[in-house]
Design a protein around this motif. Sequence first.
Motif, mmCIF file in Angstrom:
data_model
loop_
_atom_site.group_PDB
_atom_site.id
_atom_site.type_symbol
_atom_site.label_atom_id
_atom_site.label_comp_id
_atom_site.label_asym_id
_atom_site.label_seq_id
_atom_site.Cartn_x
_atom_site.Cartn_y
_atom_site.Cartn_z
ATOM 1 N N ARG A 1 1.325 3.698 -3.378
ATOM 2 C CA ARG A 1 0.653 5.017 -3.297
ATOM 3 C C ARG A 1 1.619 6.191 -3.201
ATOM 4 O O ARG A 1 1.300 7.296 -3.587
ATOM 5 C CB ARG A 1 -0.245 5.094 -2.049
ATOM 6 C CG ARG A 1 -1.426 4.169 -2.018
ATOM 7 C CD ARG A 1 -2.509 4.637 -2.963
ATOM 8 N NE ARG A 1 -3.858 4.244 -2.603
ATOM 9 C CZ ARG A 1 -4.307 3.014 -2.492
ATOM 10 N NH1 ARG A 1 -3.487 1.998 -2.621
ATOM 11 N NH2 ARG A 1 -5.585 2.781 -2.219
ATOM 12 N N THR A 2 2.832 5.918 -2.657
ATOM 13 C CA THR A 2 3.729 7.050 -2.360
ATOM 14 C C THR A 2 5.148 6.917 -2.928
ATOM 15 O O THR A 2 5.843 7.927 -3.061
ATOM 16 C CB THR A 2 3.899 7.237 -0.834
ATOM 17 O OG1 THR A 2 4.663 6.130 -0.326
ATOM 18 C CG2 THR A 2 2.562 7.302 -0.115
ATOM 19 N N ARG B 1 3.988 9.865 -6.829
ATOM 20 C CA ARG B 1 2.921 10.116 -7.812
ATOM 21 C C ARG B 1 2.756 11.616 -8.073
ATOM 22 O O ARG B 1 2.466 12.031 -9.185
ATOM 23 C CB ARG B 1 1.606 9.476 -7.337
ATOM 24 C CG ARG B 1 1.612 7.956 -7.545
ATOM 25 C CD ARG B 1 0.597 7.261 -6.656
ATOM 26 N NE ARG B 1 -0.758 7.692 -6.908
ATOM 27 C CZ ARG B 1 -1.723 7.759 -5.981
ATOM 28 N NH1 ARG B 1 -1.451 7.446 -4.724
ATOM 29 N NH2 ARG B 1 -2.929 8.127 -6.286
ATOM 30 N N ILE B 2 2.937 12.439 -7.036
ATOM 31 C CA ILE B 2 2.881 13.890 -7.251
ATOM 32 C C ILE B 2 4.026 14.314 -8.171
ATOM 33 O O ILE B 2 3.829 15.049 -9.141
ATOM 34 C CB ILE B 2 2.971 14.662 -5.908
ATOM 35 C CG1 ILE B 2 1.736 14.396 -5.046
ATOM 36 C CG2 ILE B 2 3.145 16.171 -6.146
ATOM 37 C CD1 ILE B 2 1.748 15.105 -3.693
ATOM 38 N N PHE C 1 -3.097 16.452 -2.494
ATOM 39 C CA PHE C 1 -2.527 15.897 -3.726
ATOM 40 C C PHE C 1 -2.895 16.757 -4.937
ATOM 41 O O PHE C 1 -2.034 17.166 -5.720
ATOM 42 C CB PHE C 1 -3.061 14.466 -3.911
ATOM 43 C CG PHE C 1 -2.320 13.672 -4.940
ATOM 44 C CD1 PHE C 1 -1.476 12.643 -4.555
ATOM 45 C CD2 PHE C 1 -2.458 13.944 -6.292
ATOM 46 C CE1 PHE C 1 -0.779 11.904 -5.504
ATOM 47 C CE2 PHE C 1 -1.773 13.214 -7.245
ATOM 48 C CZ PHE C 1 -0.937 12.190 -6.850
ATOM 49 N N HIS D 1 10.239 18.885 -3.979
ATOM 50 C CA HIS D 1 9.943 18.447 -2.621
ATOM 51 C C HIS D 1 9.572 16.970 -2.673
ATOM 52 O O HIS D 1 8.741 16.560 -3.481
ATOM 53 C CB HIS D 1 8.799 19.290 -2.048
ATOM 54 C CG HIS D 1 8.286 18.761 -0.753
ATOM 55 N ND1 HIS D 1 9.132 18.393 0.271
ATOM 56 C CD2 HIS D 1 7.025 18.520 -0.314
ATOM 57 C CE1 HIS D 1 8.405 17.951 1.280
ATOM 58 N NE2 HIS D 1 7.135 18.014 0.950
ATOM 59 N N ASN E 1 5.816 12.647 -2.462
ATOM 60 C CA ASN E 1 5.080 11.504 -2.981
ATOM 61 C C ASN E 1 5.475 11.309 -4.444
ATOM 62 O O ASN E 1 5.425 12.244 -5.235
ATOM 63 C CB ASN E 1 3.573 11.815 -2.860
ATOM 64 C CG ASN E 1 2.702 10.700 -3.363
ATOM 65 O OD1 ASN E 1 2.929 10.170 -4.444
ATOM 66 N ND2 ASN E 1 1.702 10.353 -2.583
ATOM 67 N N ASN F 1 8.933 11.839 3.367
ATOM 68 C CA ASN F 1 8.762 13.293 3.309
ATOM 69 C C ASN F 1 9.398 13.911 4.553
ATOM 70 O O ASN F 1 8.914 13.711 5.667
ATOM 71 C CB ASN F 1 7.256 13.604 3.248
ATOM 72 C CG ASN F 1 6.949 15.093 3.217
ATOM 73 O OD1 ASN F 1 7.831 15.920 3.422
ATOM 74 N ND2 ASN F 1 5.699 15.423 2.974
ATOM 75 N N CYS G 1 6.844 22.517 4.226
ATOM 76 C CA CYS G 1 7.699 21.906 3.199
ATOM 77 C C CYS G 1 8.343 22.919 2.267
ATOM 78 O O CYS G 1 9.320 22.602 1.587
ATOM 79 C CB CYS G 1 6.894 20.903 2.390
ATOM 80 S SG CYS G 1 6.036 19.753 3.449
ATOM 81 N N TRP H 1 0.847 -1.206 0.000
ATOM 82 C CA TRP H 1 0.000 0.000 0.000
ATOM 83 C C TRP H 1 0.880 1.252 0.000
ATOM 84 O O TRP H 1 0.697 2.148 -0.817
ATOM 85 C CB TRP H 1 -0.927 0.024 1.225
ATOM 86 C CG TRP H 1 -2.041 1.046 1.084
ATOM 87 C CD1 TRP H 1 -3.322 0.807 0.678
ATOM 88 C CD2 TRP H 1 -1.953 2.466 1.321
ATOM 89 N NE1 TRP H 1 -4.044 1.981 0.638
ATOM 90 C CE2 TRP H 1 -3.231 3.026 1.025
ATOM 91 C CE3 TRP H 1 -0.954 3.331 1.729
ATOM 92 C CZ2 TRP H 1 -3.517 4.383 1.146
ATOM 93 C CZ3 TRP H 1 -1.229 4.696 1.838
ATOM 94 C CH2 TRP H 1 -2.505 5.202 1.555
#
Length: 330
Positions: A40-41, A260-261, A224, A255, A258, A286, A116, A36
């Motif tokens: 996801r990250t 996916r970002i 997100f 930064h 994540n 992060n 951040c 997971w």
Amino acid sequence: MSGRIYAAITGMGHYTPARVMTNEDMAQLVDTSDEWISSRTGIRQRRIAAPGEKTSDMGIAAARMAMANAGVTGEDIDAIYFATCSGDMLFPATACFVQQAIGARRAYGFDLSSACAGFLMALEVATGAIESGRIRTALVIGAEKLSAITDWTDRSTCVLFGDGAGAAILRASDRPGVLSTLLGVDGSHADILSLPASGTLHPASERTLREHLQYVHMSGGETFKIAVNTMVNAAREAVARAGLTFDDIQCMIPHQANMRIVEAVAKRLGPGLMERVYLNLDRYGNTSAASIPLAFSEAVSLGKVKSGDKVLMVAFGGGLSWGGAVVEWL
Ligand code: ACO
């Protein structure tokens, strides 16, 4: 020779605590899994500070490495800008502990709280102070002990964060090193990412403990969506202000929140940009204000950033706040 004073980064440093906490370790604490978290990250592990290890200790270690790489001593430093949202105390500023430890006898210093985006905020302040001629040498630090403000019972946030530090020495230069900076905030989204009981609004009480208000709160999905748009715009503006195009950028350091970002941002900025992105979020998670200088310093140490390279940095965080910057590694 124009006589104009520019600011340039002349040395970077970083530090991460020894203790590694893997996704499997995380699954012992909360109902989650490596599958997971990593899908996801992109995060596979993070570093966790030892119980007595302070944010200032990590910042000092990163600062010492940056000073050695830049060939400066404490005596050379005029100002210390410490970006953090997990400083040792609300006051004295964490910068004061650094000043004492590195013997920066002539320096002033303060902390900047911008989650951040904090390192880029501090970079802008240092650049302005150098370009105006008020100071010649600045120490800029981003350091966080997020493990101390993480809700270890909340699986939607605790899997994301880690501890660490990064630092840069900026000096006056006759050649431009910092080519552009850009900052922004939008308080209308302040509620989607916050540490509610960190100030005087909610002083420590039974209620703040019961409701876990002394920890980071985040609406992940909303964050997100806004993060992608904001980082794309900030990156475009920072590159344009530097008078460059994305073809001129050899390395992008976003930064590290994540994967996916980052992928969504790079895809929207142009073909081939993802191959130029430096990432270490798989190993550190992060680390908020530490994330960009930690990645930048690591990239320099590994030879991923070379003399003459133009490096784009872009960040997004609580506030909401954001920043972008382009520097040439001289
Ligand atoms: N393990 C297993 N399941 C989980 C976990 C977990 N660690 N966390 C949440 N879930 C569950 C949720 O409970 C939910 O279950 P439900 O459908 O039964 O209710 C399901 O997974 C989906 O939850 P979402 O929150 O919708 O998951 P999403 O796919 O959006 O991913 C994430 C969550 C990774 C946090 C994502 O929203 C994200 O990355 N957001 C951006 C966060 C970020 O980058 N913040 C930092 C930027 S600013 C700063 O750095 C301070």
